[in-house]
Design a protein around this motif. Structure first.
Motif: not given
Length: 200
Positions: A92-94, A97-115
């Protein structure tokens, strides 16, 4: 007994992707073996829904859909697998990032999950499939292991590259020159296997 791999013998290869960064990498890696490239986007082919449960299943689905246009087609399905997140974002990696392909958002989501988690290991996985119009497919899977850093660094890659430091390096894929990345990435690993299997 394992079947003999089918060789690519045509002039034109369809890259079954609408992702310009991915298309560029694939064309760079296969340039010595293919005379002409076209893409699913240039042919006006729709992106099929990725309903597979593995990287290879999704690569095969996309390659078969593009090969229906009459040329041999190659698709890649790749993503970031993070053990501390139960393997997410994975296939689900792509979509993270949502329909806008916002990978800055996707990376933040990963980082929040790693908190609060100490395990920041990750690996990029790349499945590659060649599909022929008659339905035959050849598939391989490559990997590259590393560690996730925050904040993201570099603007040379795409996707999750700016937060991924491959094992043995102290720079991210986002900071790495493309030629260096091509030598050791998950996509490079998969391409080595595919070239040996279908292009030599």
């Amino acid at each position: 007994m394992a079947s003999i791999p089918r060789r690519f013998t045509g002039d034109t290869l369809v890259i079954a992707s609408h992702n310009k960064g991915k298309v560029r990498e694939i064309a760079d890696l296969l340039g010595p073996y293919v005379r002409t490239f076209t893409t699913a986007g240039e042919l006006g082919l729709p992106e099929p829904e990725e309903t597979g449960t593995t990287f290879i299943a999704n690569a095969e689905l996309k390659a078969r859909a593009a090969a229906a246009a009459g040329h041999v087609a190659m698709a890649d399905d790749s993503g970031l697998v993070v053990p501390a997140l139960g393997g997410d974002p994975g296939i689900y990696s792509a979509r993270w990032a949502g329909p806008e392909k916002d990978f800055a958002m996707a990376m933040r989501k990963v980082e929040e999950g790693l908190a609060g988690k100490t395990d920041r290991s990750a690996c990029f996985v790349c499945a590659l499939t060649l599909a022929w119009p008659d339905g035959h497919v050849e598939s391989v899977e490559g990997r590259c292991s590393g560690t996730l850093v925050w904040p993201p660094r570099g603007d040379k890659g795409f996707g999750y590259d700016p937060m991924f430091v491959p094992d043995g390096f102290d720079i991210t894929f986002g900071e790495m020159e493309p030629a260096r990345k091509h030598e050791m990435s998950h996509r490079a690993d998969a391409f080595r296997q595919l070239v040996d299997r279908c292009f030599r």
